[in-house]
Design a protein around this motif. Structure first.
Motif, mmCIF file in Angstrom:
data_model
loop_
_atom_site.group_PDB
_atom_site.id
_atom_site.type_symbol
_atom_site.label_atom_id
_atom_site.label_comp_id
_atom_site.label_asym_id
_atom_site.label_seq_id
_atom_site.Cartn_x
_atom_site.Cartn_y
_atom_site.Cartn_z
ATOM 1 N N ASN A 27 25.532 -16.844 48.847
ATOM 2 C CA ASN A 27 24.660 -16.004 48.751
ATOM 3 C C ASN A 27 24.624 -15.758 47.201
ATOM 4 N N ASP A 28 24.953 -16.365 46.617
ATOM 5 C CA ASP A 28 25.023 -16.233 44.937
ATOM 6 C C ASP A 28 23.107 -16.641 45.082
ATOM 7 N N VAL A 29 23.628 -18.428 45.440
ATOM 8 C CA VAL A 29 21.739 -19.139 45.275
ATOM 9 C C VAL A 29 20.774 -18.739 44.947
ATOM 10 N N LEU A 30 20.693 -17.776 46.834
ATOM 11 C CA LEU A 30 19.627 -17.229 48.078
ATOM 12 C C LEU A 30 19.057 -16.068 46.933
ATOM 13 N N MET A 31 20.306 -14.991 46.256
ATOM 14 C CA MET A 31 19.530 -14.034 46.037
ATOM 15 C C MET A 31 19.261 -14.354 44.756
ATOM 16 N N LEU A 32 19.606 -14.982 43.871
ATOM 17 C CA LEU A 32 18.589 -15.596 42.730
ATOM 18 C C LEU A 32 17.354 -15.934 42.930
ATOM 19 N N ALA A 33 17.268 -17.054 44.208
ATOM 20 C CA ALA A 33 15.964 -17.671 44.732
ATOM 21 C C ALA A 33 14.906 -16.549 45.066
ATOM 22 N N PHE A 34 15.592 -15.373 45.734
ATOM 23 C CA PHE A 34 14.695 -15.001 46.052
ATOM 24 C C PHE A 34 13.917 -13.734 45.025
ATOM 25 N N ALA A 35 14.815 -12.889 44.235
ATOM 26 C CA ALA A 35 14.944 -12.501 43.307
ATOM 27 C C ALA A 35 13.259 -13.237 42.201
ATOM 28 N N TYR A 36 13.529 -14.259 41.817
ATOM 29 C CA TYR A 36 12.633 -14.325 41.456
ATOM 30 C C TYR A 36 11.599 -15.498 41.420
ATOM 31 N N SER A 37 11.838 -15.512 42.416
ATOM 32 C CA SER A 37 10.681 -16.451 43.313
ATOM 33 C C SER A 37 9.313 -14.866 43.709
ATOM 34 N N MET A 38 10.251 -13.381 44.246
ATOM 35 C CA MET A 38 9.064 -12.643 44.359
ATOM 36 C C MET A 38 9.038 -11.625 43.037
ATOM 37 N N ALA A 39 8.998 -11.867 42.306
ATOM 38 C CA ALA A 39 8.508 -11.282 41.300
ATOM 39 C C ALA A 39 7.297 -12.068 40.612
ATOM 40 N N GLY A 73 4.888 -9.501 43.178
ATOM 41 C CA GLY A 73 5.187 -7.984 42.687
ATOM 42 C C GLY A 73 6.769 -7.650 43.466
ATOM 43 N N GLY A 74 7.178 -8.227 43.736
ATOM 44 C CA GLY A 74 8.834 -7.930 43.679
ATOM 45 C C GLY A 74 9.868 -7.670 42.631
ATOM 46 N N VAL A 75 11.006 -7.002 43.012
ATOM 47 C CA VAL A 75 12.043 -6.589 42.405
ATOM 48 C C VAL A 75 13.391 -6.296 43.315
ATOM 49 N N LEU A 76 14.362 -6.538 42.297
ATOM 50 C CA LEU A 76 15.412 -6.371 42.766
ATOM 51 C C LEU A 76 16.009 -5.282 41.813
ATOM 52 N N LEU A 92 14.489 2.334 34.438
ATOM 53 C CA LEU A 92 14.168 1.878 34.994
ATOM 54 C C LEU A 92 14.183 0.280 35.249
ATOM 55 N N LEU A 93 14.171 0.049 33.571
ATOM 56 C CA LEU A 93 14.304 -1.343 33.578
ATOM 57 C C LEU A 93 15.911 -1.517 32.852
ATOM 58 N N LYS A 94 16.546 -1.227 32.903
ATOM 59 C CA LYS A 94 17.681 -0.767 32.252
ATOM 60 C C LYS A 94 18.602 -0.751 34.375
ATOM 61 N N SER A 95 17.954 -1.070 35.491
ATOM 62 C CA SER A 95 18.180 -1.205 36.792
ATOM 63 C C SER A 95 18.216 -2.553 37.627
ATOM 64 N N THR A 96 16.897 -2.940 36.717
ATOM 65 C CA THR A 96 16.041 -4.158 37.101
ATOM 66 C C THR A 96 17.218 -5.198 36.588
ATOM 67 N N SER A 97 17.317 -6.586 37.967
ATOM 68 C CA SER A 97 17.624 -7.646 38.018
ATOM 69 C C SER A 97 16.482 -8.288 37.466
ATOM 70 N N MET A 98 16.788 -8.933 36.515
ATOM 71 C CA MET A 98 16.120 -10.144 35.435
ATOM 72 C C MET A 98 16.740 -11.164 34.500
ATOM 73 N N MET A 99 15.626 -12.113 34.202
ATOM 74 C CA MET A 99 16.435 -13.577 33.027
ATOM 75 C C MET A 99 15.481 -13.168 32.198
ATOM 76 N N ARG A 100 16.195 -12.470 30.583
ATOM 77 C CA ARG A 100 15.267 -11.845 29.833
ATOM 78 C C ARG A 100 14.480 -13.612 29.046
ATOM 79 N N SER A 149 9.401 -15.304 34.549
ATOM 80 C CA SER A 149 9.442 -13.618 35.736
ATOM 81 C C SER A 149 9.881 -12.633 35.222
ATOM 82 N N TYR A 150 10.507 -12.483 33.532
ATOM 83 C CA TYR A 150 10.236 -11.295 32.923
ATOM 84 C C TYR A 150 9.091 -10.766 32.586
ATOM 85 N N ARG A 151 8.094 -11.565 32.473
ATOM 86 C CA ARG A 151 6.077 -10.773 32.063
ATOM 87 C C ARG A 151 5.811 -10.043 33.582
ATOM 88 N N LYS A 152 7.081 -10.675 34.891
ATOM 89 C CA LYS A 152 6.192 -10.522 36.142
ATOM 90 C C LYS A 152 7.179 -9.371 36.081
#
Length: 286
Positions: free
Chosen positions: A113-125, A128-131, A234-242, A247-250
């Motif tokens: 669950n955790d690995v796929l969530m990370l892989a999805f969120a940051y590959s989709m970044a 044009g995608g965000v969680l 919106l930034l405060k509500s978005t999953s990201m790794m600074r 990926s952060y810039r995307k």
């Protein structure tokens, strides 16, 4: 290989289909193998090289610890649970994600669950995608809205009020929907396998017509936010790794596009029908 399609983004996972098929949240997103290459590959049972030095970033979501390193060959993450550690390595743009998780692990369901969530969120970044941490609803006419704000502010409560008072409304996701700026410029909300405490795992989508930043108040009032304040919320509500600047810039670029094209409101509200009339009225008029 097992294939998942989430937000029109295909992931290939090197596991037995039964592993993901047994989990209620992934089952709606299972799909047949496609002729084209998957957008992201996740490889189980890989040896992950040790990481030297302390992590650049550390997070503590929901009882586990994420330790993150940025190296020349990509991102390394250790997900620390009370009873074990899951390690992963992602290459540039998260096209290939390796993890030392094994199908026989006692924690495999949580690890996947955790690995796929990370892989999805940051590959989709990179597409044009965000969680976005939000509760979101859709209508039969194809329109949708998202409610953002800190935990306990009333996002889920407002969604439930929509389901009660707005005909044809439905819950798309109650915690981590995906938002994508599609190649043709349209912006959609998508259901995902991650919906918090609400078991809402729908392969569903709606055109994102408005975002509402929830505020509890004595009176109901709707105020259109300016671009700077809207972007900050919106930034405060978005999953990201600074620490992963690529990926952060995307993600920042995607959020900027959303702010430019989707109206964002501050919804000062009480948990009642009158507040729904304000938010639904704004969506209906767009």
């Amino acid at each position: 290989m097992t294939f998942l399609k989430i937000a029109e983004w295909t992931m290939a996972v090197s596991c037995n289909p039964a592993l993901l098929g047994q989990t209620v949240n992934f089952r709606p997103f299972l799909c047949e193998a496609t002729e084209g290459e998957a957008d992201c590959h996740v490889w189980l049972d890989r040896e992950i090289a040790p990481v030297e030095g302390g992590p650049l970033q550390e997070a503590r979501p929901d009882g586990r610890v994420l330790r993150i390193w940025k190296k020349e060959d990509g991102i390394y993450i250790h997900i620390v649970y009370p009873d074990g550690v899951c390690r992963l390595h992602a290459d540039a743009e998260w096209k290939n994600v390796e993890t030392d998780a094994r199908e026989t692990d006692s924690l495999i369901v949580q690890e996947m669950n955790d690995v796929l969530m990370l892989a999805f969120a940051y590959s989709m970044a990179y597409a044009g995608g965000v969680l976005i941490h939000s509760s979101c609803v859709g209508l039969d006419n194809g329109r949708g809205a998202a409610f953002i704000g800190h935990s306990g502010i009333g996002k889920s409560t407002h969604s439930r009020l929509w389901l009660r008072y707005v005909p044809t409304s439905r819950l798309i996701n109650d915690d981590q929907p995906a938002v994508r700026v599609m190649p043709d410029g349209r912006i959609f909300l998508f259901g995902t396998p991650w919906s918090g405490k609400t078991p809402c795992y729908r392969d569903d989508r709606a055109a994102l017509k408005a975002i509402f930043c929830m505020r509890q108040a004595e009176e109901n009032r709707l105020v259109r936010m300016d671009a700077v304040k809207a972007f900050g919320e919106l930034l405060k509500s978005t999953s990201m790794m600074r620490c992963d600047l690529d990926s952060y810039r995307k993600i920042v670029q995607t959020l900027s596009t959303i702010v430019e094209r989707v109206p964002i409101y501050r919804l000062e509200n009480r948990p009642e029908k009158e507040a729904v009339d304000l938010s639904y009225g704004a969506v209906r008029e767009i």
